[in-house]
Design a protein around this motif. Structure first.
Motif, short mmCIF file in Angstrom:
data_model
loop_
_atom_site.label_atom_id
_atom_site.label_comp_id
_atom_site.label_asym_id
_atom_site.label_seq_id
_atom_site.Cartn_x
_atom_site.Cartn_y
_atom_site.Cartn_z
N GLN A 106 -2.24 -11.76 7.59
CA GLN A 106 -1.64 -11.73 6.13
C GLN A 106 -1.86 -11.74 4.87
O GLN A 106 -1.39 -12.54 3.81
CB GLN A 106 -0.10 -13.46 6.33
N ARG B 132 0.56 -3.34 3.54
CA ARG B 132 0.19 -4.45 4.66
C ARG B 132 -0.95 -4.17 4.86
O ARG B 132 -2.19 -3.50 4.92
CB ARG B 132 1.11 -3.56 5.76
N ASN C 135 6.86 -7.80 1.30
CA ASN C 135 5.48 -8.99 1.08
C ASN C 135 6.58 -9.67 0.09
O ASN C 135 6.43 -10.95 1.02
CB ASN C 135 4.40 -8.60 0.50
#
Lengths: 305, 288
Positions: free
Chosen positions: B256, B35, B49
């Motif tokens: 992201q 992350r 992910n």
């Protein structure tokens, strides 16, 4: 191998098609009349295709030479006094020349560096088979096919931490890395066409491997090097994704500039049109002058594979 | 060649590939398990992910978009490229001129070509295509806001920019077809359509396969053209895989980055699998 295949194939097709061919005989042979008509039809189709293929450029040119107040009418205006105002505006109110300069600097620098690095490697790969060469070739192939984002997103971070983000240096380095594998691939095929005996003869005459490469082989490789250089230049000149991630204001390239103009108001759109045209004109020249090399490059190694 | 000479010759290239491609790639793989966002160190999250990417509906529509566009583009490229190559092959003196005109869309940068292409369809620029549609009396097409119309527009623009490549490669293939073979087909009374279908096309299937492979890989990397041609790609579900990665991992401040990196890794795996036959040929040729 190829020639024996060629000699065999016609006989097999002949044998296979003989029976079916005879059944079709009534419609088979055609007179000279139909073949001439067919040729004319083919040329008409080709002319239409050429026109369609050029229509985006022609329509853009048509819109850009309109005075700004009629440029965006819908339905479009077909009668107007042509003007070059959009080009003047582009030059005066934007930093287009700076973006053009950046694009050229990045393209030239990355081309030269990629060639200087790629030439010796391609030569070594063409002369010395072995697992190292195979591994390098496969690596070059895979790197060439990679999605740009997989290397450029980390490059963004690396360029920030090195303090070279938004410099032409960073963009040129990135493009060297991305395009160099392709140059090896391309140049290796051209080197392979130069007989090994030339190397040996030159080295018997007292050349070292490196002076032989510089004095004998590279001069023989003229067209191959031009082809590789043109492709390296073309790829760098076309690149958008890498440029938009690694540049901001001061070293943006023309595609990045045009992309930012797209979301703007209409007069700026006309400037984007003018900028697009200014970049397309050299492309026209390129397509004619460099045609031989473009074709050679596209076919090198590809048709064999 | 002595080992030392070989080393000197390949060293610069290997160093550049290692330093500028392998290191960033390793970073992408590392990020795909974290992350993470730009400027701060990440925390290890295992396969989260990958799970998030594969269950994201936006990823689903990016895959659908990419598959649809790929199928449309590749089939038109192979058939259209073949027809065009046959037509150009019949030309005499006009050939360099026609080739020059046809090459323009290939040489022009993708983003700029896409921009010019979009103006044919954009009412803000007088959109000549819409005028013709109106003139013929067909219903209006929302090229930039209707999902399927926009897919058609994008596919058309990609075909426009890639068909010169397909045509040139196939053209070179056509020139390698032995004359005796065509002669034999003609003596057997095969019409020209039949000659193309059962004699010429099969004998250049290697070339057609190459065009197919390169086109698939290029469409998988589709990005530049979407900026002008699909400004509302996210809303209408027309993101390509690379645009999705870019939007997720970079555009909104790189929030992201881990997710985008996982997508990158998946895309690389897909491309490598597709390249396998090519890699095998390379290995075989390189060893001999």
């Amino acid at each position: 191998m190829a020639s024996s295949e060629a000699a065999q194939r016609p006989t097999t097709t002949q044998g296979r098609d003989a029976g079916r061919g005879r059944a079709k005989l009534p419609t088979g042979p055609r007179g000279p009349h139909t073949s001439r008509a067919r040729k004319v039809a083919a040329n008409v189709v080709l002319a239409v295709v050429c026109l369609l293929m050029l229509s985006p450029v022609l329509w853009t040119a048509f819109s850009v030479i309109k005075p700004t107040n009629v440029a965006f009418l819908n339905p479009p205006a077909f009668t107007f006094t042509p003007t070059l105002d959009a080009f003047v505006n582009l030059w005066q109110t934007t930093n287009f020349y700076q973006y053009l300069g950046n694009t050229l600097v990045v393209a030239v620098v990355s081309t030269v560096v990629a060639l200087v690095i790629g030439l010796p490697a391609a030569y070594a790969l063409s002369r010395s088979p072995g697992w190292v060469s195979v591994a390098l070739l496969v690596a070059a192939l895979v790197f060439r096919a990679l999605p740009r984002t997989a290397v450029v997103l980390p490059m963004y971070e690396i360029s920030r931490s090195l303090g070279i983000y938004d410099t032409t240096l960073a963009l040129a380095l990135a493009l060297v890395a991305i395009n160099q594998p392709f140059s090896i691939w391309l140049l290796r095929n051209f080197f392979a066409a130069v007989p090994k005996e030339i190397d040996e003869a030159a080295m018997i005459d007292g050349c070292t491997r490196f002076s032989m490469l510089r004095l004998v082989i590279i001069p023989l490789m003229g067209p191959g090097i031009i082809t590789a250089a043109l492709f390296m230049f073309l790829f760098a000149f076309q690149e958008y994704l890498t440029a938009v991630i690694l540049t901001d204001v001061s070293s943006a390239t023309v595609p990045v500039f045009i992309a930012t103009q797209l979301g703007q108001t209409l007069p700026l759109l006309q400037q984007a049109g003018a900028a697009s045209l200014l970049l397309t004109l050299p492309v026209f020249v390129f397509a004619f002058v460099a045609q031989k090399y473009l074709i050679a490059g596209l076919n090198s190694g590809s048709v064999k594979g | 060649m002595r080992r030392r000479e070989y080393l000197y010759l390949v060293a610069p290239s290997v160093l550049v590939m290692f330093g500028l491609l392998v290191i960033p790639l390793v970073r992408t793989i590392q990020w795909s398990f974290e992350r993470v966002r730009y400027g701060s160190p990440g925390t290890f999250v295992g396969l989260d992910n990958y799970r998030d990417a594969l269950t994201d509906p936006r990823f689903g529509s990016a895959v659908a978009f990419t598959v649809v566009v790929t199928i449309a583009v590749v089939s038109v490229l192979v058939v259209g490229g073949y027809v065009l190559a046959v037509l150009v092959n019949g030309l005499g003196k006009m050939r360099p001129i026609v080739l020059g005109l046809l090459l323009v869309s290939y040489v022009v940068p993708g983003l700029i070509g896409g921009t010019m292409f979009s103006w044919l369809f954009n009412d803000n620029f007088g959109g000549i295509v819409n005028q013709v549609i109106r003139l013929v009396g067909l219903p209006e097409v929302l090229w930039f806001t209707d999902t399927w119309a926009n897919r058609g527009l994008v596919a058309a623009a990609v075909v426009w920019s890639m068909i010169p490549f397909a045509m040139l490669v196939i053209l070179a293939g056509l020139q390698g077809v032995p004359k005796e073979m065509l002669e034999a087909a003609r003596m057997d009374g095969a019409g020209s359509l039949r000659t193309h279908w059962s004699v010429i096309a099969p004998s250049i299937r290697g070339v057609l396969g190459f065009v197919t492979l390169i086109s698939i890989m290029d469409v998988l990397r589709l990005f530049d053209q979407l900026i002008p041609l699909s400004p509302q790609a996210v809303q209408i579900g027309n993101e390509s895989l690379v645009l999705y990665i870019y939007n997720r991992a970079f555009l909104d401040g790189g929030q992201q980055l881990g997710l985008g990196s996982a997508m990158n890794v998946l895309l690389i795996l897909l491309i490598v699998v597709m390249l396998l036959p090519f890699i095998r040929d390379t290995a075989r040729e390189g060893r001999s």
